[in-house]
Design a protein around this motif. Structure first.
Motif, PDB file in Angstrom:
ATOM      1  N   ILE A   3       0.912  -1.146  -0.086  1.00 21.72           N
ATOM      2  CA  ILE A   3      -0.058  -0.181  -0.025  1.00 21.72           C
ATOM      3  C   ILE A   3       0.887   1.351   0.095  1.00 21.72           C
ATOM      4  CG2 ILE A   3      -1.513   1.376   1.578  1.00 21.72           C
ATOM      5  CD1 ILE A   3      -3.025  -1.405   2.250  1.00 21.72           C
ATOM      6  N   GLU A   4       1.903   1.177   0.803  1.00 19.10           N
ATOM      7  CA  GLU A   4       2.816   2.531   0.882  1.00 19.10           C
ATOM      8  C   GLU A   4       3.444   2.766  -0.404  1.00 19.10           C
ATOM      9  OE1 GLU A   4       6.911   3.916   3.242  1.00 19.10           O
ATOM     10  OE2 GLU A   4       5.934   1.872   3.648  1.00 19.10           O
ATOM     11  N   ARG A   5       4.084   1.389  -1.083  1.00 19.13           N
ATOM     12  CA  ARG A   5       4.934   1.624  -2.228  1.00 19.13           C
ATOM     13  C   ARG A   5       3.830   2.010  -3.395  1.00 19.13           C
ATOM     14  NH1 ARG A   5       9.868   2.373  -1.419  1.00 19.13           N
ATOM     15  NH2 ARG A   5       8.560   4.064  -0.192  1.00 19.13           N
ATOM     16  N   ALA A   6       2.674   1.619  -3.487  1.00 20.78           N
ATOM     17  CA  ALA A   6       1.734   2.022  -4.625  1.00 20.78           C
ATOM     18  C   ALA A   6       1.348   3.582  -4.479  1.00 20.78           C
ATOM     19  CB  ALA A   6       0.589   0.939  -4.500  1.00 20.78           C
ATOM     20  N   LYS A   7       1.200   3.903  -3.131  1.00 21.63           N
ATOM     21  CA  LYS A   7       0.833   5.264  -3.036  1.00 21.63           C
ATOM     22  C   LYS A   7       1.815   6.176  -3.416  1.00 21.63           C
ATOM     23  CE  LYS A   7      -3.009   4.694   0.730  1.00 21.63           C
ATOM     24  NZ  LYS A   7      -3.332   5.115   1.694  1.00 21.63           N
ATOM     25  N   THR A   8       3.091   5.813  -3.125  1.00 21.21           N
ATOM     26  CA  THR A   8       4.328   6.667  -3.633  1.00 21.21           C
ATOM     27  C   THR A   8       4.337   6.845  -5.219  1.00 21.21           C
ATOM     28  OG1 THR A   8       5.421   6.218  -1.647  1.00 21.21           O
ATOM     29  CG2 THR A   8       6.578   6.902  -3.333  1.00 21.21           C
ATOM     30  N   PHE A   9       3.991   5.604  -5.890  1.00 24.22           N
ATOM     31  CA  PHE A   9       4.286   5.555  -7.251  1.00 24.22           C
ATOM     32  C   PHE A   9       2.791   6.380  -7.983  1.00 24.22           C
ATOM     33  CE2 PHE A   9       4.643   1.910 -10.555  1.00 24.22           C
ATOM     34  CZ  PHE A   9       5.340   2.861 -11.631  1.00 24.22           C
ATOM     35  N   ALA A  10       1.685   6.143  -7.145  1.00 23.59           N
ATOM     36  CA  ALA A  10       0.473   6.910  -7.838  1.00 23.59           C
ATOM     37  C   ALA A  10       0.783   8.366  -7.716  1.00 23.59           C
ATOM     38  CB  ALA A  10      -0.667   6.566  -7.367  1.00 23.59           C
ATOM     39  N   GLU A  11       1.201   8.699  -6.616  1.00 29.57           N
ATOM     40  CA  GLU A  11       1.490  10.222  -6.471  1.00 29.57           C
ATOM     41  C   GLU A  11       2.742  10.801  -7.232  1.00 29.57           C
ATOM     42  OE1 GLU A  11       1.055  13.871  -4.112  1.00 29.57           O
ATOM     43  OE2 GLU A  11      -0.221  12.090  -4.399  1.00 29.57           O
ATOM     44  N   SER A  12       3.770  10.128  -7.429  1.00 30.55           N
ATOM     45  CA  SER A  12       4.790  10.431  -8.568  1.00 30.55           C
ATOM     46  C   SER A  12       4.093  10.373  -9.980  1.00 30.55           C
ATOM     47  CB  SER A  12       5.774   9.312  -8.447  1.00 30.55           C
ATOM     48  OG  SER A  12       7.034   9.798  -9.260  1.00 30.55           O
ATOM     49  N   LEU A  13       3.312   9.683 -10.183  1.00 24.75           N
ATOM     50  CA  LEU A  13       2.826   9.641 -11.561  1.00 24.75           C
ATOM     51  C   LEU A  13       1.979  10.771 -11.862  1.00 24.75           C
ATOM     52  CD1 LEU A  13       1.608   5.857 -12.057  1.00 24.75           C
ATOM     53  CD2 LEU A  13       3.714   7.289 -13.246  1.00 24.75           C
ATOM     54  N   ARG A  14       1.248  11.130 -10.761  1.00 25.33           N
ATOM     55  CA  ARG A  14       0.498  12.732 -10.531  1.00 25.33           C
ATOM     56  C   ARG A  14       1.399  13.739 -10.703  1.00 25.33           C
ATOM     57  NH1 ARG A  14      -3.077   9.336  -7.285  1.00 25.33           N
ATOM     58  NH2 ARG A  14      -2.275  10.169  -5.668  1.00 25.33           N
ATOM     59  N   ARG A  15       2.053  13.614  -9.918  1.00 20.16           N
ATOM     60  CA  ARG A  15       2.928  14.907  -9.572  1.00 20.16           C
ATOM     61  C   ARG A  15       4.198  15.301 -10.680  1.00 20.16           C
ATOM     62  NH1 ARG A  15       5.774  15.555  -4.408  1.00 20.16           N
ATOM     63  NH2 ARG A  15       5.823  17.923  -4.997  1.00 20.16           N
ATOM     64  N   ASP A  16       4.969  14.096 -10.745  1.00 22.03           N
ATOM     65  CA  ASP A  16       6.158  14.150 -11.784  1.00 22.03           C
ATOM     66  C   ASP A  16       6.065  14.039 -13.371  1.00 22.03           C
ATOM     67  OD1 ASP A  16       7.644  14.263  -9.468  1.00 22.03           O
ATOM     68  OD2 ASP A  16       7.893  12.286  -9.019  1.00 22.03           O
ATOM     69  N   PHE A  17       5.046  13.178 -13.467  1.00 26.33           N
ATOM     70  CA  PHE A  17       4.698  12.773 -14.745  1.00 26.33           C
ATOM     71  C   PHE A  17       3.379  13.694 -15.361  1.00 26.33           C
ATOM     72  CE2 PHE A  17       7.247   9.519 -13.352  1.00 26.33           C
ATOM     73  CZ  PHE A  17       8.082   9.393 -14.333  1.00 26.33           C
ATOM     74  N   ARG A  18       2.439  14.149 -14.286  1.00 28.48           N
ATOM     75  CA  ARG A  18       1.293  14.981 -14.549  1.00 28.48           C
ATOM     76  C   ARG A  18       0.297  14.015 -15.355  1.00 28.48           C
ATOM     77  NH1 ARG A  18       0.289  20.243 -13.356  1.00 28.48           N
ATOM     78  NH2 ARG A  18      -1.756  19.110 -13.299  1.00 28.48           N
ATOM     79  N   ILE A  19       0.093  12.638 -14.871  1.00 33.98           N
ATOM     80  CA  ILE A  19      -0.956  11.933 -15.201  1.00 33.98           C
ATOM     81  C   ILE A  19      -2.227  12.267 -14.311  1.00 33.98           C
ATOM     82  CG2 ILE A  19      -1.412   9.431 -15.771  1.00 33.98           C
ATOM     83  CD1 ILE A  19       1.587   9.211 -16.314  1.00 33.98           C
ATOM     84  N   SER A  20      -3.196  12.770 -14.664  1.00 31.61           N
ATOM     85  CA  SER A  20      -4.241  13.104 -13.816  1.00 31.61           C
ATOM     86  C   SER A  20      -4.886  11.695 -12.891  1.00 31.61           C
ATOM     87  CB  SER A  20      -5.357  13.885 -14.326  1.00 31.61           C
ATOM     88  OG  SER A  20      -5.905  13.268 -15.372  1.00 31.61           O
ATOM     89  N   ASN A  21      -5.024  10.614 -13.605  1.00 35.85           N
ATOM     90  CA  ASN A  21      -5.899   9.541 -13.098  1.00 35.85           C
ATOM     91  C   ASN A  21      -4.867   8.269 -13.400  1.00 35.85           C
ATOM     92  OD1 ASN A  21      -7.659   8.170 -11.667  1.00 35.85           O
ATOM     93  ND2 ASN A  21      -8.953   7.844 -13.545  1.00 35.85           N
ATOM     94  N   PRO A  22      -3.872   8.014 -12.772  1.00 32.85           N
ATOM     95  CA  PRO A  22      -2.873   6.978 -13.169  1.00 32.85           C
ATOM     96  C   PRO A  22      -3.374   5.628 -12.713  1.00 32.85           C
ATOM     97  CG  PRO A  22      -2.172   8.189 -11.334  1.00 32.85           C
ATOM     98  CD  PRO A  22      -3.256   8.939 -11.661  1.00 32.85           C
ATOM     99  N   ARG A  23      -2.998   4.724 -13.807  1.00 36.63           N
ATOM    100  CA  ARG A  23      -3.528   3.362 -13.688  1.00 36.63           C
ATOM    101  C   ARG A  23      -2.409   2.342 -13.307  1.00 36.63           C
ATOM    102  NH1 ARG A  23      -6.186   5.013 -18.275  1.00 36.63           N
ATOM    103  NH2 ARG A  23      -4.617   3.817 -19.720  1.00 36.63           N
TER     104      ARG A  23
END
Length: 361
Positions: A184-204
């Motif tokens: 859960i912790e790693r997946a949340k970090t991954f999702a947050e990076s996809l949103r912030r660093d890659f600007r993917i609004s709704n990452p899958r």
């Protein structure tokens, strides 16, 4: 005129490796200086030695502090005054130490806000202390930014983004420490990076299976983690068997792939990715990228190094810094929510794995 360009710090890496060759090749085209201000943390003397041995005509500006960086020049900041013996192609404790000194100085300057993002060239950290080169260097950065244990390495090549729950440890150890909270912790970090660093609004994100066929790890740990993450609004789906997932190119339907263990991520990455693959360390306050290559002592000094991964690491650092800034700015003073959004479960249905029906006699 005040310099408004992004300042990118680049460490010179192991002084007996290909670091300076890739730097000089990257900046051989002056137009790249229009994008950002480079600050090479290293040694002008070592740089001059490499330039001469490679017979490359690249000019650089020597500075003693980051504040003096010229916005339109390749700046090399003197990180140490000690003489360093250069023996191209041979890893030594001295050459590795020179790489660490450059990193230490860069991190000290980061704390003073003297640059915007960090690109790390590799040094042979195994000559300094026990551990794999990348792991040791990333541990140094985590400690310097008060982020111990929070960093997540994302391997990037274009739209291919792969992360692993564990570092390079034996599979049995990876399965032993596999826990729901860690996923859960790693997946949340991954999702947050996809949103912030890659600007993917709704990452899958696709999560892989630990076993070729579903076992206790999938039923007792991985699937409960997925369910909890979906309930928390994280778009993660699976678990998928790794061989089928990569062989049928299912990864193309996702913004990121989270592997259970290191080799599960690295084997397909080596097969699918190009020589331009890079890494981004998510979960840290500093924007940090690196080209995905070693010091390459086997070709050091021969003029054969490919600089494309360094160039891509720089571009990714620039994009991630800008993306974070634009993502965080409106969140600093959010407007009060006046309505409640209706939850859309269509994605959950689309990426769910059909359950196999048992046959009854």
């Amino acid at each position: 005129m005040e310099d408004k360009k992004i300042r990118i710090a680049i460490t010179h890496g192991d002084t007996n490796g290909i670091g300076y060759e890739t730097i000089f090749k990257t900046f051989a085209e002056p137009s790249i200086l229009e994008l950002f201000t480079p600050i090479i943390y290293g040694s002008p003397k070592v740089a001059a030695y490499h330039r001469k041995s490679l017979n490359m005509q690249v000019n650089f500006n020597i500075i003693s502090k980051a504040e003096d960086a010229h916005p339109d020049r390749l700046n090399i900041l003197t990180c140490f005054n000690e003489e360093v013996k250069i023996d191209l192609g041979t890893p030594t404790e001295q050459s590795a130490k020179a790489g660490q000194l450059a990193l230490d100085r860069a991190l000290a300057d980061y704390k003073q806000g003297l640059f915007d993002a960090l690109v790390l060239l590799p040094f042979n950290a195994t000559d300094i202390k026990t551990g794999t080169p990348n792991t040791v260097q990333f541990d140094i950065i985590e400690k310097a930014t008060n982020s111990e244990g929070k960093g997540l390495t994302i391997y990037v090549d274009g739209d291919l983004r792969i992360a692993s729950l564990t570092d390079d440890i034996p599979l049995r150890d990876a399965l032993r420490i596999l826990e729901k909270d860690h996923i859960i912790e790693r997946a949340k970090t991954f999702a947050e990076s996809l949103r912030r660093d890659f600007r993917i609004s709704n990452p899958r994100i696709a999560l892989l299976q630990a076993n070729p066929q579903p076992g206790p790890e999938e039923t007792d740990t991985i699937q409960p983690a997925i369910n909890e993450l979906l309930s928390a609004g994280v778009g993660i789906y699976g678990p998928y068997p790794a061989d089928e997932y990569f062989s049928t190119c299912q990864f193309a339907h996702f913004d990121g792939t989270l592997a259970i263990y290191y080799n599960q991520a690295m084997t397909p990455l080596r097969m699918l990715a190009s020589d331009s693959r890079v890494v981004l360390i998510a979960g840290l306050p500093i924007v940090h990228t690196a080209p995905y290559f070693s010091p390459r002592f086997d070709i050091a000094g021969k003029g054969e190094a490919d600089e494309s991964a360094l160039r891509e690491a720089i571009y990714l650092a620039i994009d991630a810094f800008r993306n974070r800034a634009s993502y965080d700015e409106p969140l600093a003073n959010p407007l009060k929510k006046l309505y409640h959004e209706k939850r859309d479960d269509s994605e959950k249905v689309r990426f769910s794995i059909p359950k196999k029906h048992e046959s009854h006699a």
